[in-house]
Design a protein around this motif. Sequence first.
Motif, PDB file in Angstrom:
ATOM      1  N   GLN A  72      -7.292 -19.927 -16.471  1.00 20.31           N
ATOM      2  CA  GLN A  72      -6.562 -21.174 -16.719  1.00 20.31           C
ATOM      3  C   GLN A  72      -5.787 -21.616 -15.475  1.00 20.31           C
ATOM      4  O   GLN A  72      -5.798 -22.789 -15.096  1.00 20.31           O
ATOM      5  CB  GLN A  72      -5.597 -20.990 -17.887  1.00 20.31           C
ATOM      6  N   HIS A  75      -7.997 -23.070 -12.646  1.00 23.99           N
ATOM      7  CA  HIS A  75      -8.450 -24.437 -12.886  1.00 23.99           C
ATOM      8  C   HIS A  75      -7.284 -25.430 -12.937  1.00 23.99           C
ATOM      9  O   HIS A  75      -7.401 -26.551 -12.452  1.00 23.99           O
ATOM     10  CB  HIS A  75      -9.246 -24.506 -14.196  1.00 23.99           C
ATOM     11  N   ASN A  76      -6.196 -25.029 -13.530  1.00 24.23           N
ATOM     12  CA  ASN A  76      -5.088 -25.971 -13.729  1.00 24.23           C
ATOM     13  C   ASN A  76      -4.182 -26.097 -12.510  1.00 24.23           C
ATOM     14  O   ASN A  76      -3.399 -27.053 -12.418  1.00 24.23           O
ATOM     15  CB  ASN A  76      -4.239 -25.545 -14.931  1.00 24.23           C
ATOM     16  N   ASN A  77      -4.251 -25.131 -11.594  1.00 22.26           N
ATOM     17  CA  ASN A  77      -3.396 -25.156 -10.408  1.00 22.26           C
ATOM     18  C   ASN A  77      -4.275 -25.041  -9.154  1.00 22.26           C
ATOM     19  O   ASN A  77      -4.337 -23.982  -8.517  1.00 22.26           O
ATOM     20  CB  ASN A  77      -2.394 -23.995 -10.450  1.00 22.26           C
ATOM     21  N   LYS A 117     -15.214 -28.195 -14.753  1.00 21.37           N
ATOM     22  CA  LYS A 117     -14.270 -27.738 -15.766  1.00 21.37           C
ATOM     23  C   LYS A 117     -14.523 -28.483 -17.069  1.00 21.37           C
ATOM     24  O   LYS A 117     -14.578 -29.708 -17.090  1.00 21.37           O
ATOM     25  CB  LYS A 117     -12.835 -27.997 -15.314  1.00 21.37           C
ATOM     26  N   ASP A 215      -6.548 -20.859 -24.657  1.00 27.03           N
ATOM     27  CA  ASP A 215      -7.306 -22.055 -24.309  1.00 27.03           C
ATOM     28  C   ASP A 215      -8.741 -21.882 -24.810  1.00 27.03           C
ATOM     29  O   ASP A 215      -9.458 -20.998 -24.335  1.00 27.03           O
ATOM     30  CB  ASP A 215      -7.298 -22.241 -22.788  1.00 27.03           C
ATOM     31  N   CYS A 272      -6.817 -34.990 -23.152  1.00 24.02           N
ATOM     32  CA  CYS A 272      -7.369 -34.381 -21.941  1.00 24.02           C
ATOM     33  C   CYS A 272      -7.844 -35.439 -20.958  1.00 24.02           C
ATOM     34  O   CYS A 272      -7.721 -35.279 -19.741  1.00 24.02           O
ATOM     35  CB  CYS A 272      -8.511 -33.437 -22.315  1.00 24.02           C
ATOM     36  N   THR A 276      -6.315 -35.962 -16.945  1.00 21.20           N
ATOM     37  CA  THR A 276      -7.078 -35.914 -15.694  1.00 21.20           C
ATOM     38  C   THR A 276      -6.737 -37.060 -14.755  1.00 21.20           C
ATOM     39  O   THR A 276      -7.056 -37.002 -13.571  1.00 21.20           O
ATOM     40  CB  THR A 276      -8.595 -35.937 -15.982  1.00 21.20           C
ATOM     41  N   GLN A 281      -0.536 -31.732 -14.103  1.00 20.74           N
ATOM     42  CA  GLN A 281      -1.376 -30.609 -14.489  1.00 20.74           C
ATOM     43  C   GLN A 281      -0.659 -29.832 -15.591  1.00 20.74           C
ATOM     44  O   GLN A 281       0.565 -29.929 -15.730  1.00 20.74           O
ATOM     45  CB  GLN A 281      -1.652 -29.704 -13.298  1.00 20.74           C
ATOM     46  N   PRO A 282      -1.398 -29.065 -16.393  1.00 19.19           N
ATOM     47  CA  PRO A 282      -0.747 -28.305 -17.456  1.00 19.19           C
ATOM     48  C   PRO A 282       0.233 -27.276 -16.897  1.00 19.19           C
ATOM     49  O   PRO A 282      -0.054 -26.607 -15.914  1.00 19.19           O
ATOM     50  CB  PRO A 282      -1.921 -27.613 -18.172  1.00 19.19           C
TER      51      PRO A 282
END
Length: 314
Positions: A72, A75-77, A117, A215, A272, A276, A281-282
């Motif tokens: 996670q 991809h998120n950072n 992703k 997730d 979602c 984007t 970002q989450p």
Amino acid sequence: MNLKQLSRQEYTTRINRVMDYIRLHLDKSFDLATLAGVASFSPYHFHRIFTAMVGETPNNFVSRIKLEKAAQLLHNNPKASVSDVAFLCGFVNISSFSRAFKSHFNMTTTEFRNQDKPIYIKNGIRYSKDCKAVSKIGKNYQQINAQFYSVELNTLIIMDTKIEIRQMPQLNLIYCRHTGAFNKIGQAYEKLFKWAIPRGLVNPGTRTVTVYQDDPAVTSIDKVRQDASIIVDGNIKVDGEIGKLNIPSGKYAVGRFKIKETEFEEAWNTMCAWLTESGCQPADSPTYEYYHNDYSENPEHRFIADICIPIKPL
């Protein structure tokens, strides 16, 4: 309640306590004795009980949770280095993390970051932002009929709603944990209300919240943990399968939806899609659904719900 049911509840409580401890200390190393102590079992009995109830050994569970969290974060950072991610997830060095990641996901961290992703889900199939059908993160790409590759964006994102960034308050929750298919969480809510009502914790103003601990783009659906929760005031003493959970205050992307039980997938896709293009970002806190009504009392049997995703700047 008979002795067998009471015993099962107590064991569930102790195992949930261990899972929560791992989540809150993911950057640490765990040994069997420490986790057994959290559960108030001897190491020998804890290993057998945890494995029987969870379907994984304690070591395998910890390893999977750490690696899925790392996936996670990767991809998120996108600006975070692989070594930073490794240390945040409790790996002592980059080489051991890289070996473990490739073994679990069948690809290197570089290959993982370069793949599409999954952003949207429709009928169990995951799609990237450009609507290319992809498989679950880290798994081999599944064979999908070519017709799915031409799917239009508006077949995945169909909801027109206002999404805004809010400072959300801290939530003090009591929960009953459900693991597995999303549409089965009602069973956990039944247990939660059966416990809470006699204790005077439910009134017309009580709000329910579903908290997602994993997730589904990373974790297999049979292992995704969801906490059926209600908001409470003060420090409530819990027992049996009921646990306590605190969601910290912070900035969240919040979308309000009025939807049927079958429309949550589209609502999450809408969130979602917004994310984007938001410049955000989450963040690391759990996502949750905050319900404003009892859908069974709604004339159209619709949920009025806020989907809340913790965020931070890119």
